[in-house]
Design a protein around this motif. Structure first.
Motif, mmCIF file in Angstrom:
data_model
loop_
_atom_site.group_PDB
_atom_site.id
_atom_site.type_symbol
_atom_site.label_atom_id
_atom_site.label_comp_id
_atom_site.label_asym_id
_atom_site.label_seq_id
_atom_site.Cartn_x
_atom_site.Cartn_y
_atom_site.Cartn_z
ATOM 1 N N VAL A 156 0.846 -1.188 0.000
ATOM 2 C CA VAL A 156 0.000 0.000 0.000
ATOM 3 C C VAL A 156 0.887 1.245 0.000
ATOM 4 N N VAL A 157 0.694 2.092 -1.013
ATOM 5 C CA VAL A 157 1.488 3.301 -1.174
ATOM 6 C C VAL A 157 0.559 4.507 -1.167
ATOM 7 N N VAL A 158 0.892 5.495 -0.354
ATOM 8 C CA VAL A 158 0.152 6.755 -0.301
ATOM 9 C C VAL A 158 1.157 7.895 -0.333
ATOM 10 N N GLY A 159 1.002 8.790 -1.289
ATOM 11 C CA GLY A 159 1.864 9.961 -1.352
ATOM 12 C C GLY A 159 3.330 9.653 -1.470
ATOM 13 N N GLY A 160 3.669 8.613 -2.195
ATOM 14 C CA GLY A 160 5.068 8.275 -2.426
ATOM 15 C C GLY A 160 5.732 7.501 -1.311
ATOM 16 N N LYS A 161 4.971 7.074 -0.302
ATOM 17 C CA LYS A 161 5.534 6.336 0.814
ATOM 18 C C LYS A 161 4.821 5.002 0.990
ATOM 19 N N LEU A 162 5.577 3.991 1.399
ATOM 20 C CA LEU A 162 4.984 2.701 1.717
ATOM 21 C C LEU A 162 4.299 2.799 3.080
ATOM 22 N N ALA A 194 13.319 -5.525 -2.857
ATOM 23 C CA ALA A 194 13.241 -5.356 -4.315
ATOM 24 C C ALA A 194 11.818 -5.015 -4.751
ATOM 25 N N ALA A 195 10.826 -5.615 -4.101
ATOM 26 C CA ALA A 195 9.430 -5.322 -4.427
ATOM 27 C C ALA A 195 9.058 -3.910 -3.996
ATOM 28 N N ILE A 196 9.500 -3.522 -2.811
ATOM 29 C CA ILE A 196 9.214 -2.171 -2.318
ATOM 30 C C ILE A 196 9.824 -1.129 -3.237
ATOM 31 N N ASP A 197 11.087 -1.330 -3.616
ATOM 32 C CA ASP A 197 11.768 -0.372 -4.497
ATOM 33 C C ASP A 197 11.049 -0.257 -5.840
ATOM 34 N N LEU A 198 10.610 -1.383 -6.380
ATOM 35 C CA LEU A 198 9.913 -1.376 -7.662
ATOM 36 C C LEU A 198 8.617 -0.583 -7.572
ATOM 37 N N VAL A 199 7.842 -0.848 -6.542
ATOM 38 C CA VAL A 199 6.546 -0.185 -6.402
ATOM 39 C C VAL A 199 6.709 1.316 -6.194
ATOM 40 N N ILE A 208 1.195 7.912 -9.188
ATOM 41 C CA ILE A 208 0.122 7.192 -8.501
ATOM 42 C C ILE A 208 0.280 7.469 -7.006
ATOM 43 N N ASP A 209 -0.647 8.217 -6.414
ATOM 44 C CA ASP A 209 -0.470 8.643 -5.019
ATOM 45 C C ASP A 209 -1.350 7.893 -4.020
ATOM 46 N N HIS A 210 -2.131 6.924 -4.476
ATOM 47 C CA HIS A 210 -2.968 6.147 -3.549
ATOM 48 C C HIS A 210 -3.311 4.838 -4.240
ATOM 49 N N ALA A 211 -2.678 3.744 -3.796
ATOM 50 C CA ALA A 211 -2.903 2.467 -4.480
ATOM 51 C C ALA A 211 -2.409 1.307 -3.644
ATOM 52 N N GLY A 212 -3.039 0.164 -3.872
ATOM 53 C CA GLY A 212 -2.540 -1.091 -3.371
ATOM 54 C C GLY A 212 -1.942 -1.859 -4.530
ATOM 55 N N PHE A 213 -0.625 -1.997 -4.551
ATOM 56 C CA PHE A 213 0.084 -2.665 -5.638
ATOM 57 C C PHE A 213 0.213 -4.155 -5.335
ATOM 58 N N ASP A 214 0.017 -4.981 -6.361
ATOM 59 C CA ASP A 214 0.181 -6.423 -6.239
ATOM 60 C C ASP A 214 1.449 -6.847 -6.979
ATOM 61 N N VAL A 215 2.322 -7.527 -6.271
ATOM 62 C CA VAL A 215 3.631 -7.900 -6.804
ATOM 63 C C VAL A 215 3.856 -9.392 -6.596
ATOM 64 N N ALA A 216 4.327 -10.062 -7.642
ATOM 65 C CA ALA A 216 4.713 -11.472 -7.547
ATOM 66 C C ALA A 216 6.238 -11.564 -7.470
ATOM 67 N N VAL A 243 -3.746 4.378 6.659
ATOM 68 C CA VAL A 243 -3.926 5.000 5.353
ATOM 69 C C VAL A 243 -4.452 6.427 5.513
ATOM 70 N N SER A 244 -5.414 6.616 6.404
ATOM 71 C CA SER A 244 -5.967 7.955 6.623
ATOM 72 C C SER A 244 -4.893 8.921 7.105
ATOM 73 N N ALA A 245 -4.042 8.472 8.027
ATOM 74 C CA ALA A 245 -2.965 9.326 8.528
ATOM 75 C C ALA A 245 -1.995 9.693 7.405
ATOM 76 N N ALA A 246 -1.700 8.739 6.533
ATOM 77 C CA ALA A 246 -0.786 9.007 5.415
ATOM 78 C C ALA A 246 -1.417 9.974 4.415
ATOM 79 N N ILE A 247 -2.712 9.830 4.171
ATOM 80 C CA ILE A 247 -3.411 10.753 3.268
ATOM 81 C C ILE A 247 -3.338 12.169 3.815
ATOM 82 N N LEU A 248 -3.648 12.333 5.101
ATOM 83 C CA LEU A 248 -3.638 13.662 5.707
ATOM 84 C C LEU A 248 -2.249 14.275 5.643
ATOM 85 N N GLU A 249 -1.234 13.490 5.949
ATOM 86 C CA GLU A 249 0.144 13.998 5.883
ATOM 87 C C GLU A 249 0.484 14.458 4.467
#
Length: 276
Positions: A156-162, A194-199, A208-216, A243-249
């Motif tokens: 889950v990524v919000v505003g460029g942060k995991l 490696a997955a975190i860096d890719l996402v 993309i500032d709000h998303a749940g990324f799926d990685v294999a 997620v709400s706290a990250a959105i507000l930040e």
């Protein structure tokens, strides 16, 4: 008024939010124009808000356009991270293309309906009967190699942060990992860097500032499957609040940045229009 929201559930924990029913958008135009941000509009509202009222929306316009269906999403992935995108064939659904894709894609493989979610439009194709049944359901052929995995990652990524992440393990059908399809959560196994860096790279490049990324993960190598602009919050306890706290930040930081730009001599106030 700072924020107008069209999704009461997803902005429940945010302060200074005025909720408006989506169908009341035109009736309550004044409140929308007065807001600093418009949060979680429905897809049909986006053009009117962004191009008609020149409003800032969250999630971003990129998240809406790219995340609208799997075809748009995969083509964007193929452009920015082609080496981390599973081999995918996308064609109009007609007999000639159906036969050509069947001949090219080794069985078993995965077929998807472009506009679907929660694993409901994802099919395992093992034989001709499976293929014909899929073709009868979809307007567009979307065929993808079957990766040798029994789980995948939701990041889950919000505003460029995991914000959070966990493994989704296969359900009883031995194919779907989605929690809504019987998959289960593994929150104990570490998340591969490696997955975190890719996402984070893809989120930044595609804005993309709000998303749940799926990685294999295949032998330590990450493959980006898709992202969900409106992802579920049931995977981890307290995820909704995180997620709400990250959105507000993120929104407050964007507001502060705009205020700094207003005071910056490199960003002068535009001249007043000339009266005619």
């Amino acid at each position: 008024m700072k924020y107008v929201s069209f999704d009461a559930f997803r902005t429940l924990h945010l302060p200074d939010v005025h909720y408006i029913k989506p169908e009341h958008m035109f009736r309550q135009r004044a409140e929308i124009e007065a807001a600093e941000w418009v949060l979680f509009p429905e897809y049909w509202q986006v053009n009117a808000l962004v191009f008609g009222l020149k409003k800032r929306i969250f999630p971003s316009l990129s998240a809406y356009l790219i995340g609208h269906d799997k075809v748009q999403m995969t083509r964007a992935f193929q452009m920015v991270v082609p080496g981390h995108t599973p081999w995918t064939l996308i064609e109009p659904n007609d007999p000639q293309n159906a036969e050509r894709v069947w001949d090219q894609m080794p069985s078993p493989f995965v077929a998807k309906i472009p506009k679907s979610s929660m694993g409901q439009g994802v099919f395992l194709i093992e034989n001709r009967a499976d293929w014909n049944a899929y073709l009868a359901k979809t307007p567009v052929i979307y065929a993808q190699e079957l990766l040798p995995i029994d789980r995948d990652l939701r990041l889950v990524v919000v505003g460029g942060k995991l914000v959070a992440g966990f493994w989704r393990c296969q359900g009883h059908d031995g194919f779907h990992n989605n929690l809504s399809q019987g998959g289960s959560v593994d929150a104990e196994t570490p998340l591969p860097q490696a997955a975190i860096d890719l996402v984070l790279k893809v989120a930044e490049e595609l804005e993309i500032d709000h998303a749940g990324f799926d990685v294999a993960m295949v032998e330590g190598y990450p493959y980006l499957l898709e992202f969900n602009r409106l992802f579920g919050n049931t995977g981890l306890q307290g995820l909704s609040q995180q997620v709400s706290a990250a959105i507000l930040e993120y929104l407050e930081a964007a507001n502060d940045h705009d205020d700094d730009d207003d005071d910056d001599p490199k960003h002068p106030t535009p001249p007043m229009p000339i009266a005619v």
